[in-house]
Write an enzyme that holds these catalytic residues in place. Structure first.
Site, PDB file in Angstrom:
ATOM      1  N   ARG A  73       5.272  -8.386  -3.221  1.00 59.31           N
ATOM      2  CA  ARG A  73       4.428  -7.228  -3.533  1.00 59.31           C
ATOM      3  C   ARG A  73       4.918  -6.515  -4.790  1.00 59.31           C
ATOM      4  NH1 ARG A  73       3.988  -1.733  -0.262  1.00 59.31           N
ATOM      5  NH2 ARG A  73       1.982  -0.962  -1.019  1.00 59.31           N
ATOM      6  N   HIS A 200      -1.033 -11.322   1.910  1.00 56.70           N
ATOM      7  CA  HIS A 200      -0.891 -10.534   3.133  1.00 56.70           C
ATOM      8  C   HIS A 200      -0.652 -11.436   4.347  1.00 56.70           C
ATOM      9  CE1 HIS A 200      -3.043  -6.817   1.220  1.00 56.70           C
ATOM     10  NE2 HIS A 200      -1.858  -7.077   0.689  1.00 56.70           N
TER      11      HIS A 200
HETATM   12  C1  HEM Z   1      -6.466  -7.108  -2.963  1.00 57.49           C
HETATM   13  C2  HEM Z   1      -5.973  -5.911  -3.144  1.00 57.49           C
HETATM   14  C3  HEM Z   1      -4.744  -5.421  -2.422  1.00 57.49           C
HETATM   15  C4  HEM Z   1      -4.614  -4.263  -1.747  1.00 57.49           C
HETATM   16  C5  HEM Z   1      -5.675  -3.198  -1.557  1.00 57.49           C
HETATM   17  C6  HEM Z   1      -3.289  -4.232  -1.211  1.00 57.49           C
HETATM   18  C7  HEM Z   1      -2.742  -3.187  -0.477  1.00 57.49           C
HETATM   19  C8  HEM Z   1      -1.602  -3.282   0.266  1.00 57.49           C
HETATM   20  C9  HEM Z   1      -1.125  -2.283   1.159  1.00 57.49           C
HETATM   21  C10 HEM Z   1      -1.760  -0.901   1.356  1.00 57.49           C
HETATM   22  C11 HEM Z   1      -0.032  -2.766   1.789  1.00 57.49           C
HETATM   23  C12 HEM Z   1       0.751  -2.112   2.911  1.00 57.49           C
HETATM   24  C13 HEM Z   1       1.697  -1.059   2.392  1.00 57.49           C
HETATM   25  C14 HEM Z   1       2.354  -0.337   3.545  1.00 57.49           C
HETATM   26  O1  HEM Z   1       1.640   0.333   4.280  1.00 57.49           O
HETATM   27  O2  HEM Z   1       3.574  -0.462   3.679  1.00 57.49           O
HETATM   28  C15 HEM Z   1       0.214  -4.067   1.264  1.00 57.49           C
HETATM   29  C16 HEM Z   1       1.242  -4.883   1.641  1.00 57.49           C
HETATM   30  C17 HEM Z   1       1.557  -6.060   0.998  1.00 57.49           C
HETATM   31  N1  HEM Z   1       0.921  -6.574  -0.100  1.00 57.49           N
HETATM   32 FE1  HEM Z   1      -0.862  -6.005  -0.811  1.00 57.49          FE
HETATM   33  N2  HEM Z   1      -2.636  -5.375  -1.570  1.00 57.49           N
HETATM   34  C18 HEM Z   1      -3.485  -6.131  -2.319  1.00 57.49           C
HETATM   35  C19 HEM Z   1      -3.178  -7.335  -2.932  1.00 57.49           C
HETATM   36  C20 HEM Z   1      -1.939  -7.934  -2.901  1.00 57.49           C
HETATM   37  C21 HEM Z   1      -1.502  -8.981  -3.757  1.00 57.49           C
HETATM   38  C22 HEM Z   1      -2.340  -9.597  -4.877  1.00 57.49           C
HETATM   39  C23 HEM Z   1      -0.234  -9.306  -3.387  1.00 57.49           C
HETATM   40  C24 HEM Z   1       0.707 -10.311  -3.972  1.00 57.49           C
HETATM   41  C25 HEM Z   1       0.366 -11.294  -4.752  1.00 57.49           C
HETATM   42  C26 HEM Z   1       0.109  -8.454  -2.279  1.00 57.49           C
HETATM   43  C27 HEM Z   1       1.263  -8.518  -1.551  1.00 57.49           C
HETATM   44  C28 HEM Z   1       1.544  -7.714  -0.449  1.00 57.49           C
HETATM   45  C29 HEM Z   1       2.630  -7.972   0.476  1.00 57.49           C
HETATM   46  C30 HEM Z   1       3.540  -9.193   0.480  1.00 57.49           C
HETATM   47  C31 HEM Z   1       2.646  -6.915   1.385  1.00 57.49           C
HETATM   48  C32 HEM Z   1       3.651  -6.672   2.504  1.00 57.49           C
HETATM   49  C33 HEM Z   1       4.777  -5.800   1.920  1.00 57.49           C
HETATM   50  C34 HEM Z   1       5.922  -5.508   2.854  1.00 57.49           C
HETATM   51  O3  HEM Z   1       5.946  -5.988   3.974  1.00 57.49           O
HETATM   52  O4  HEM Z   1       6.813  -4.781   2.410  1.00 57.49           O
HETATM   53  N3  HEM Z   1      -0.929  -7.601  -2.040  1.00 57.49           N
HETATM   54  N4  HEM Z   1      -0.738  -4.345   0.306  1.00 57.49           N
END
Ligand code: HEM
Length: 328
Positions: A73, A200
Site C-alpha cells: 500500500r 486488497h
Molecule cells: C482502487 C482504489 C483504492 C482505494 C479506494 C483504496 C483504499 C484503501 C483503504 C481505505 C484501505 C484500508 C485502510 C485502513 O482502514 O487501514 C486500504 C488498504 C489496503 N490497500 Fe487500498 N485502496 C485502493 C487501491 C489500492 C491499490 C492500487 C493498492 C496497491 C497496489 C492497494 C493496496 C492496499 C493494501 C495492501 C491494503 C491493506 C493495508 C494494510 O493491511 O495495512 N490499494 N486501501
C-alpha cells in the site's frame, strides 16, 4: 517498369535513409537508457540491492505479517501523490504521512531497515522510491503471489505535502466511476484500476474505512451477514475493530474478487467493482481466472511504478528515507 539504371541511381538515397533510421534508433535507445526506468538497474552499481531488500522484507514479515500489505500500500500511496518518488516516506509536520488517508499506512520501519543495509553495502546508490518498488514486489511474492521484473532508476523527491495526499488518494466511499477518474489522472485505465484493486487480497481495513457504509444510512449494497459484522465492530461513535480485506488476508490470491462477486467486498469501493455494471464483467473474469489476473497484476504494477518518475535535477538519492539530503 523502373529501369535497373534508375534503381542504381536511387541506391545512395535509400542507403542514406537506412543509415538515418539506424542513427535515430540508436539515439533514442541511448536516450531511453538515460531517461527511462530499467530492469536490473543496479546490476553494476549495487549488485546485491534486490537481495538486501528481500532479506529486510523477510525479517519484517517474521516480526509482523502486516509488513507485506503495509509495504504494498505504501508504494501505491507513493506513486499516486507526485509520482513514485518516495515522498510518502518523508517525516515532517505537514508531510504526506500526516494526511488522513495515510494515517493507517504501515511498514515504514522495514524500508528504513532496507535503506540502512543498502547504505552499508553501496552508499548513495539506491533511491528510497526504488526500495519501495522492489519491496512491494517482494510483499506479493512473500504472500504467495506471482513476482515480476521491477524497473528501477527513480530519484527521490524533495517535497511531501499532506494536502496533495488528501487530493490524490482515492476514498473508500468512491463509486467505480470516481475510482476510474482518479486512476485516469495517473494514466491508468479502468481495467488497470480493477486489476490493482486485487491488492486488497491482503491486509485489513479499520472502522473509519467502512463507517460511511453503515451510518447515518446503511449502504443498500451492503448485505447480511457482512452488515452485522461491520456494525458490531464499528458503533457510530468510536470503534477500533479491523476487518480482513478478503477471506484469505495473508495469501495473495484472487479470493478478493470471489468475495466481491459474493457481496462480501469490505469497503464500498471494493463492492462497487461488482455492483457497478461498468466494472462487473472484468471483476467476474478476475474471480474466475486466478492466473491471468496474477500475471496482469505484475504488469500493471510496473505501469503504476512509472507514474511521475523523477529522473532529473528535481530528485536525489536520499541517505535516509525520512529526510531530504539538503532541505530546500
Ligand atoms: C482502487 C482504489 C483504492 C482505494 C479506494 C483504496 C483504499 C484503501 C483503504 C481505505 C484501505 C484500508 C485502510 C485502513 O482502514 O487501514 C486500504 C488498504 C489496503 N490497500 Fe487500498 N485502496 C485502493 C487501491 C489500492 C491499490 C492500487 C493498492 C496497491 C497496489 C492497494 C493496496 C492496499 C493494501 C495492501 C491494503 C491493506 C493495508 C494494510 O493491511 O495495512 N490499494 N486501501
Amino acid at each position: 517498369m523502373e529501369s535497373r539504371h534508375n534503381l542504381l541511381q536511387r541506391r545512395p538515397t535509400l542507403w542514406t535513409a537506412v543509415v538515418l533510421v539506424i542513427l535515430q534508433l540508436a539515439l533514442s535507445c541511448w536516450m531511453c537508457t538515460v531517461d527511462a526506468l530499467q530492469t536490473g538497474y543496479y546490476a553494476a552499481t549495487c549488485p546485491n540491492a534486490e537481495a538486501i531488500i528481500r532479506a529486510a522484507m523477510e525479517r519484517g514479515m517474521q516480526e509482523d505479517s502486516g509488513t507485506a500489505p503495509g509495504v504494498l500500500r505504501l508504494h501505491f500511496h507513493d506513486c499516486f501523490v507526485d509520482g513514485c518518488d518516495g515522498s510518502v516516506l518523508l517525516d515532517g509536520p505537514r508531510s504526506e504521512k500526516t494526511a488522513s488517508p495515510n494515517l493507517t499506512l504501515r511498514g515504514y520501519e522495514v524500508i528504513d531497515a532496507a535503506k540502512a543495509d543498502l547504505e552499508l553495502a553501496c552508499s548513495g546508490i539506491v533511491s528510497c522510491a526504488d526500495i519501495l518498488a522492489y519491496a512491494a514486489r517482494d510483499a506479493v511474492v512473500l504472500t504467495g503471489g506471482l513476482g515480476w521484473a521491477v524497473e528501477a532508476g527513480r530519484l527521490d523527491g524533495r517535497v511531501s505535502d499532506a494536502g496533495r495526499a488528501f487530493a490524490e488518494i482515492p476514498d473508500p466511499s468512491f463509486s467505480s466511476a470516481q475510482l476510474a477518474a482518479v486512476f485516469a489522472r495517473k494514466g491508468l485505465t479502468t481495467s488497470d484500476m480493477i486489476v490493482l484493486s486485487g491488492a486488497h487480497s491482503i491486509g485489513r481495513a479499520h472502522c473509519d474505512s467502512v463507517k460511511t457504509r453503515l451510518y447515518p444510512v446503511q449502504d443498500p449494497n451492503l448485505r447480511e451477514p457482512l452488515a452485522a459484522e461491520l456494525r458490531s465492530g464499528c458503533p457510530q461513535q468510536g470503534g477500533s475493530a479491523t476487518f480482513s480485506l478478503d477471506s484469505t488476508p495473508n495469501q495473495f490470491d484472487n479470493a478478493y474478487y470471489i468475495d466481491v462477486v459474493n457481496g462480501r467486498g469490505i469497503m464500498r469501493s471494493d463492492q462497487a467493482l461488482f455492483d457497478d455494471p461498468s466494472t462487473r464483467t472484468e471483476t467476474m473474469f478476475n474471480s474466475l481466472g486466478a492466473a491471468p489476473w496474477a500475471f496482469r497484476f505484475g504488469q500493471i504494477m510496473v505501469k503504476m511504478g512509472q507514474v511521475g518518475v523523477k529522473t532529473g535535477p528535481d530528485g536525489e538519492i536520499r541517505r535516509n528515507c525520512r529526510f531530504v539530503n539538503t532541505p530546500i
